[in-house]
Structures are given as C-alpha cells and as structure tokens.
Design a protein around this motif. Structure first.
Motif, PDB file in Angstrom:
ATOM      1  N   VAL A 160       0.868  -1.184   0.000  1.00 40.37           N
ATOM      2  CA  VAL A 160       0.000   0.000   0.000  1.00 40.37           C
ATOM      3  C   VAL A 160       0.900   1.228   0.000  1.00 40.37           C
ATOM      4  CG1 VAL A 160      -1.872   1.196   1.198  1.00 40.37           C
ATOM      5  CG2 VAL A 160      -1.618  -1.279   1.446  1.00 40.37           C
ATOM      6  N   VAL A 161       0.748   2.030  -1.028  1.00 36.74           N
ATOM      7  CA  VAL A 161       1.597   3.230  -1.134  1.00 36.74           C
ATOM      8  C   VAL A 161       0.772   4.462  -0.783  1.00 36.74           C
ATOM      9  CG1 VAL A 161       3.130   2.328  -2.912  1.00 36.74           C
ATOM     10  CG2 VAL A 161       1.013   3.435  -3.597  1.00 36.74           C
ATOM     11  N   ASP A 162       1.414   5.456  -0.249  1.00 30.66           N
ATOM     12  CA  ASP A 162       0.697   6.710  -0.008  1.00 30.66           C
ATOM     13  C   ASP A 162       1.642   7.911  -0.097  1.00 30.66           C
ATOM     14  OD1 ASP A 162      -1.226   8.540   0.512  1.00 30.66           O
ATOM     15  OD2 ASP A 162      -1.619   7.928   2.586  1.00 30.66           O
ATOM     16  N   ARG A 163       1.379   8.751  -1.038  1.00 31.94           N
ATOM     17  CA  ARG A 163       1.971  10.085  -1.157  1.00 31.94           C
ATOM     18  C   ARG A 163       1.198  10.788  -2.272  1.00 31.94           C
ATOM     19  NH1 ARG A 163       8.239  11.748  -1.227  1.00 31.94           N
ATOM     20  NH2 ARG A 163       7.670  12.576   0.816  1.00 31.94           N
ATOM     21  N   ILE A 164       0.781  11.992  -2.037  1.00 27.98           N
ATOM     22  CA  ILE A 164       0.064  12.725  -3.094  1.00 27.98           C
ATOM     23  C   ILE A 164       1.107  13.411  -3.982  1.00 27.98           C
ATOM     24  CG2 ILE A 164      -1.539  14.604  -3.578  1.00 27.98           C
ATOM     25  CD1 ILE A 164      -3.029  13.799  -0.975  1.00 27.98           C
ATOM     26  N   VAL A 165       1.093  13.018  -5.238  1.00 29.49           N
ATOM     27  CA  VAL A 165       2.095  13.507  -6.201  1.00 29.49           C
ATOM     28  C   VAL A 165       1.353  14.198  -7.332  1.00 29.49           C
ATOM     29  CG1 VAL A 165       3.949  12.806  -7.769  1.00 29.49           C
ATOM     30  CG2 VAL A 165       3.565  11.529  -5.646  1.00 29.49           C
TER      31      VAL A 165
ATOM     32  N   ALA B  48      -8.261   1.072   4.449  1.00 30.10           N
ATOM     33  CA  ALA B  48      -8.301   2.441   4.993  1.00 30.10           C
ATOM     34  C   ALA B  48      -7.793   3.428   3.947  1.00 30.10           C
ATOM     35  CB  ALA B  48      -7.473   2.525   6.272  1.00 30.10           C
ATOM     36  N   LYS B  49      -6.705   3.072   3.271  1.00 31.24           N
ATOM     37  CA  LYS B  49      -6.127   3.989   2.273  1.00 31.24           C
ATOM     38  C   LYS B  49      -7.082   4.176   1.086  1.00 31.24           C
ATOM     39  CE  LYS B  49      -3.528   6.101  -0.668  1.00 31.24           C
ATOM     40  NZ  LYS B  49      -3.063   5.471  -1.851  1.00 31.24           N
ATOM     41  N   LEU B  50      -7.576   3.054   0.552  1.00 37.06           N
ATOM     42  CA  LEU B  50      -8.426   3.152  -0.643  1.00 37.06           C
ATOM     43  C   LEU B  50      -9.742   3.870  -0.347  1.00 37.06           C
ATOM     44  CD1 LEU B  50      -8.068  -0.430  -2.188  1.00 37.06           C
ATOM     45  CD2 LEU B  50      -7.283   1.703  -3.202  1.00 37.06           C
TER      46      LEU B  50
ATOM     47  N   LEU C  21     -10.624   5.816   2.499  1.00 35.88           N
ATOM     48  CA  LEU C  21     -10.584   7.175   3.063  1.00 35.88           C
ATOM     49  C   LEU C  21      -9.943   8.139   2.069  1.00 35.88           C
ATOM     50  CD1 LEU C  21      -9.660   6.420   6.794  1.00 35.88           C
ATOM     51  CD2 LEU C  21     -11.916   6.968   5.845  1.00 35.88           C
ATOM     52  N   LEU C  22      -8.690   7.881   1.699  1.00 39.22           N
ATOM     53  CA  LEU C  22      -8.013   8.850   0.830  1.00 39.22           C
ATOM     54  C   LEU C  22      -8.547   8.801  -0.609  1.00 39.22           C
ATOM     55  CD1 LEU C  22      -4.235   9.726   0.666  1.00 39.22           C
ATOM     56  CD2 LEU C  22      -5.667   9.713  -1.340  1.00 39.22           C
ATOM     57  N   ASN C  23      -8.411   7.646  -1.238  1.00 38.99           N
ATOM     58  CA  ASN C  23      -8.724   7.599  -2.668  1.00 38.99           C
ATOM     59  C   ASN C  23     -10.218   7.795  -2.943  1.00 38.99           C
ATOM     60  OD1 ASN C  23      -6.226   5.234  -2.484  1.00 38.99           O
ATOM     61  ND2 ASN C  23      -5.960   6.985  -3.803  1.00 38.99           N
ATOM     62  N   GLY C  24     -11.081   7.224  -2.099  1.00 45.20           N
ATOM     63  CA  GLY C  24     -12.516   7.407  -2.288  1.00 45.20           C
ATOM     64  C   GLY C  24     -12.892   8.878  -2.133  1.00 45.20           C
TER      65      GLY C  24
ATOM     66  N   ARG D 290      -8.910  16.485 -13.532  1.00 45.86           N
ATOM     67  CA  ARG D 290      -8.906  15.535 -14.650  1.00 45.86           C
ATOM     68  C   ARG D 290      -8.129  14.286 -14.270  1.00 45.86           C
ATOM     69  NH1 ARG D 290      -7.054  20.001 -18.664  1.00 45.86           N
ATOM     70  NH2 ARG D 290      -6.111  20.451 -16.678  1.00 45.86           N
ATOM     71  N   ARG D 291      -7.040  14.519 -13.517  1.00 45.33           N
ATOM     72  CA  ARG D 291      -6.188  13.403 -13.151  1.00 45.33           C
ATOM     73  C   ARG D 291      -6.841  12.535 -12.072  1.00 45.33           C
ATOM     74  NH1 ARG D 291      -1.166  12.596 -14.652  1.00 45.33           N
ATOM     75  NH2 ARG D 291      -0.063  11.006 -13.451  1.00 45.33           N
ATOM     76  N   VAL D 292      -7.316  13.203 -11.031  1.00 48.60           N
ATOM     77  CA  VAL D 292      -7.888  12.445  -9.910  1.00 48.60           C
ATOM     78  C   VAL D 292      -9.173  11.747 -10.346  1.00 48.60           C
ATOM     79  CG1 VAL D 292      -8.679  12.581  -7.527  1.00 48.60           C
ATOM     80  CG2 VAL D 292      -6.892  14.113  -8.311  1.00 48.60           C
ATOM     81  N   GLY D 293      -9.904  12.383 -11.264  1.00 47.29           N
ATOM     82  CA  GLY D 293     -11.197  11.829 -11.651  1.00 47.29           C
ATOM     83  C   GLY D 293     -11.134  10.823 -12.779  1.00 47.29           C
TER      84      GLY D 293
HETATM   85  C1  CS2 Z   1      -5.427   9.634  -6.485  1.00 56.10           C
HETATM   86  C2  CS2 Z   1      -4.128   8.945  -6.060  1.00 56.10           C
HETATM   87  O1  CS2 Z   1      -5.416   9.947  -8.806  1.00 56.10           O
HETATM   88  C3  CS2 Z   1      -5.817   9.235  -7.889  1.00 56.10           C
HETATM   89  O2  CS2 Z   1      -6.485   8.220  -8.068  1.00 56.10           O
HETATM   90  O3  CS2 Z   1      -6.438   9.339  -5.583  1.00 56.10           O
HETATM   91  O4  CS2 Z   1      -3.145   9.045  -7.021  1.00 56.10           O
HETATM   92  C4  CS2 Z   1      -3.632   9.481  -4.699  1.00 56.10           C
HETATM   93  O5  CS2 Z   1      -3.159  10.792  -4.829  1.00 56.10           O
HETATM   94  C5  CS2 Z   1      -2.536   8.607  -4.129  1.00 56.10           C
HETATM   95  O6  CS2 Z   1      -3.017   7.293  -4.032  1.00 56.10           O
HETATM   96  C6  CS2 Z   1      -2.095   9.127  -2.761  1.00 56.10           C
HETATM   97  O7  CS2 Z   1      -1.344   8.177  -2.086  1.00 56.10           O
END
Ligand code: CS2
Length: 501
Positions: free
Chosen positions: A231-236, A297-299, A301-304, A374-377
């Motif tokens: 499980v990776v996590d960093r907003i790039v 939790a990652k998928l 909370l953050l990604n959802g 556009r990227r996140v969606g």
């Molecule tokens: C984002 C991820 O574009 C996406 O789907 O939700 O790239 C998110 O920034 C990373 O998973 C953060 O760890």
C-alpha cells in the motif's frame, strides 16, 4: 530566455547546486541495478525511487539502482537520459519547498523501443525486485471474474507475440520464463498500484497468462514467485512548467526538465516476504504480516474521498483538489463521508479514524500541490468498486445510510456531461468513456441512474438496488436543476460530523 542558457542538471552540475539541496552520495553509474520498475511516472519517482535512495544512503549498500521503464510515452525517458537520469523531487507545502536530487535510476527505459527488452532486464540475475505502478488497467484483469481478461487486445497481442510484449503482464511472464530456463531464483514482484489485494490480483494475472503459454511455467511461478501486496501513499502532482521553474529556482539556476512535486507525507506498507532487498524500513517503509486493514483504509478514506472531491468539485468549477477542499461545504461532505460512511466499514479505532480524517483534510488542502481534477477523476469506472461501492455495499447491508456515496455516483455521472464544455474538465479519460457518455445523455434522471447502476462490472452487485437507483436518480434531478453546493448542503448530516475541518 533564461532557459536557453541555463546549465542542465547532470553529474557535471551536481557540485554547483546550492548547499540546501539534498543530493545522493553516489551517482547512478556507480550503482548496481537490483530493481526493475514498470511505470516510470511521477509517482514512482517521488515515492519508491526516493525511498530506495534513502535506504541505500542509510546502509551504503549500492546494489539497488533502478531500471525504470516507461510503458508507452518516451518523454520522461528522453528528459532523464539528457541529465544522467538525475531529477529533482520537490517536497512542497505551505511552509515552502524542499528540493532533493534523486540518483537512484540507473537506466531510463522506453519499453516500446528498448533494444535489450524489458523481459531480459527482469531476468538479469542481479535483479531481485520488480515493482509496478501501471494503474488498474495495466493488470488486464476482468473486474467481473477477477481473472486475466484474455479477450482484451493487449493481452491477445502479447499471447501472439511473446518476443515483443506491450503489457506489464507479458513482460513479467517473459522475464520469469527466462529465469526458469536459466534455473535461477526469481525476483520478488511488488505491486504499488491502488488496487484491492494488489499482489494477489497481479499473481493471478501473471499465472493466468503463463498458463496460456505453458502449464508448467504457470505452476513454477505459483510455487516460486512471491507477489506481496503493498500500500503506497503520497500525493504527487503531475509536473508542469511551474514545477520546472520552481526546480530551477531551488537548484540555483540549473535546469531540470524532469522534476516531480509531491507532498512531504509518505508511507509504504509492504507484506513481509523473503529474499534480498533494500532496507526500505530505514527510509519510511514498514513491513507487516497482512496489509488488508491498511489497504482498505487507504483506498476508502483517501482515494474514495479524492473521487468525491474531484467529481463534485469539478461540477462546482474547481480545478484542483486543494481548491475543492478549501470550499467549506465540500470539505464538510468529505469529512462526513469519511467518518459516517467509509469509516464504519474499516477496522480502525475511532480516535485513529478521527486523526486520519483531520490529517487527510489537511493534506488535501495543501495549496502547493496542483492535483487537478482531470487526473484524480480519470478512470472512475475502474476505481469505483474498490474505493466507493465495496464500502457502500457493506453499509447498505448493515442498514446504514449512504448519502455521500450516492452523491459521489451522481456527480460522476454528471462528469461525463462536462466533456467539451470548457469547464475544468475538458476531456474524460476512462476505458468506458464512450459507452458511459451515451448513458449520461439519457434525459430522464431516474432512467439515467438505472442505466448506470446496471453496469455491475463498475459498481458490483448492490443490495437494495431499487432504493439506490431512486436516490441516485433524485440526486441527478437536483444536480440537473440546482447549484451543486446547494445540493450538497441539503445532504450534510445533522449530527455535526460534516463540519468543515
Ligand atoms: C489519487 C491517487 O489519482 C488518484 O487516483 O487518488 O493518485 C492518490 O493521490 C494517491 O493514491 C495518494 O497516495
């Protein structure tokens, strides 16, 4: 004009970088290549490559250089090669930028034009690890069967044409086949994509592909190759001209055409495996027996929540996640979604959940990261089940209401209408874009909701489907008619969880 005369980042210009720029204590050609990475995007360069650099610095073990493979576009490879594979990672938040030059990449490889061949690189006995960031589509797994999708064009191509594979799966099988022929110990293969049980999905795809070629090879892979989940996590953020300008300024006028920008936060949770590897645990990674709780939790909370903010935020005219989460009404819904809908489906004590949610809302608001909608969606159809509707199914079965998930789905349906309107979203990227744009054009909101929710390959099987259809249809009718922020405001929970952070 400045860019025309600026010296370029490279081994020769390292000594002239300002002192406050962190740099590797080796140059790429001094390293051995112990890792092949498939998917040389910004995420890999700001995450695994950086952790690997730090692990090598912590131990002095220089066998872990990375052959980083770009699967289709050559631009990053061209840029990296022109600067001895060095690039800058800018860690950015409201407190400012920190620049670190990364030198962990020993070869920048463009898969379609690689003369050595990615499979041969994987089969090199010095390579002990293969990592992947190829997005969900890169696994060639059918969401319905969970097995390799043998009907997809790229898989069919790779089955026909073993010497010139275009998928990560074909490349891996080619590499593992060569290791078996040689009689060697295969590398450990680590998925770093945001998928449920990513290692198990990868293992199933690789074994499924190998079985189409040779049952004994499939059996050998099943018995000998480890595919730990991670499980990776960093907003790039995707890098753009502004990042090149920021890098030039941090590097004292030295030009970098391949910088990456990321938030300072970073984690990498990896399922235990055996074998030689970099000491990533000395550089921010952690090894655990089972990653499932971290993954969910990652998928969820953050990604959802990223999806929620992307679709509703785009409808509200916001261009980035930071802008959307600075909107108090959207931030309130994001908090409510995490605490009342996603949270109850996780194995997370309440105090940890609250802490994580506060931290996520802070991370989302980071104004220095331009994470655009556009990227996140994009590729919402591939992301919907693991990030949203798996939790929704559990909530519905337990009798818990899901107003935010309903709104997320409705706003995703509206997302297809934004295509070509000159709004923040000008291009919808999704493997099913064409078919879904057709469904999104259905005028009647209830019929539109029904047509979308019939796509069980995207949403899975939901209980109380009639109720979900009605709720999504009602949300669509409101979104068609009213301002999105008013629609969201009406759904904020009365119990106060939906307060802005
Ligand atoms: C984002 C991820 O574009 C996406 O789907 O939700 O790239 C998110 O920034 C990373 O998973 C953060 O760890």
């Amino acid at each position: 004009m400045d860019t025309l005369i600026s010296p370029r980042l490279g081994v020769g210009t390292l000594p002239r970088l300002p002192r406050n720029v962190t740099r590797p204590d080796y140059i790429p050609r001094q390293l051995g290549t112990g890792i092949v990475h498939l998917g040389c995007g910004a995420f890999h360069r700001a995450h695994q490559a950086l952790i690997t650099q730090h692990a090598m610095a912590a131990t002095g073990d220089q066998r872990w250089g990375i052959a980083a493979v770009a699967m289709s576009r050559p631009d990053v490879v061209t840029a990296l090669r022109a600067q001895d594979n060095l690039y800058t990672t800018l860690l950015r938040d409201s407190a400012g930028d920190h620049a670190e030059v990364v030198g962990a990449i020993t070869a920048a490889v463009h898969a379609p034009s690689d003369r050595i061949g990615v499979a041969r690189r994987i089969a090199d006995p010095r390579v002990r690890i293969v990592t992947l960031t190829v997005t969900a589509g890169g696994y060639c797994v059918s969401p319905v069967t969970g097995q390799l999708d043998v009907s997809s064009d790229p898989v069919r191509h790779d089955l026909r044409c073993a010497s010139n594979p275009c998928t990560a799966i074909g490349m891996l099988v080619g590499g593992l086949q060569a290791v078996r022929r040689r009689g060697g110990v295969p590398p450990v293969v680590i998925s770093c994509d945001n998928l449920s049980a990513n290692g198990r999905q990868l293992r199933s795809a690789v074994i499924g592909f190998a079985a189409m070629r040779d049952d004994r090879l499939a059996d050998w892979i099943a018995r000998n190759v480890q595919f730990p989940c991670s499980v990776v996590d960093r907003i790039v953020a995707p890098a753009g001209p502004a990042d090149e300008a920021a890098a030039r300024s941090r590097l004292g006028g030295v030009d970098d055409r391949a910088p990456v920008s990321a938030e300072p936060f970073l984690t990498w949770t990896i399922e235990d495996f055996t074998g030689d590897r970099p000491h990533w645990e000395l550089a921010g990674a952690r090894f655990v027996g089972d990653v499932t709780d971290h993954e969910l939790a990652k998928l969820r909370l953050l990604n959802g929540t990223h999806m929620l903010l992307a679709y509703l935020g785009a409808l509200a005219g916001h261009a980035t996640v930071a802008e959307a989460s600075a909107d108090p009404v959207l931030a309130a819904l994001a908090r409510q979604f995490m605490l009342e809908e996603q949270g109850p489906t996780l194995n997370l004590p309440p105090e940890d959940l609250h802490r994580t949610v506060d931290e996520l809302l802070r991370r989302f608001r980071n104004p220095a990261i331009r994470h655009d909608m556009r990227r996140v969606g994009r590729n919402g159809s591939e992301k919907m089940m693991p990030r949203v509707t798996d939790a929704m199914r559990e909530n519905l079965a337990a009798g818990r209401p899901t107003p935010a998930a309903v709104l997320l789905i409705a706003s995703w349906i509206r997302w297809f209408d934004l295509c070509g309107t000159g709004n923040a979203v000008t291009e919808v990227i999704d493997p099913h874009a064409e078919a879904l744009a057709g469904l999104a054009a259905i005028a009647h909101p209830q019929l539109r909701a029904r047509a979308f929710l019939a796509r069980t390959d995207i949403f899975g099987e939901l209980p109380q489907l009639d109720r979900v259809r009605r709720e999504v249809g009602a949300a669509l009718a409101e979104l068609d008619r009213d301002h999105v922020i008013d629609v969201v405001r009406r759904r904020l929970s009365p119990n106060g969880n939906g307060r802005a952070a």
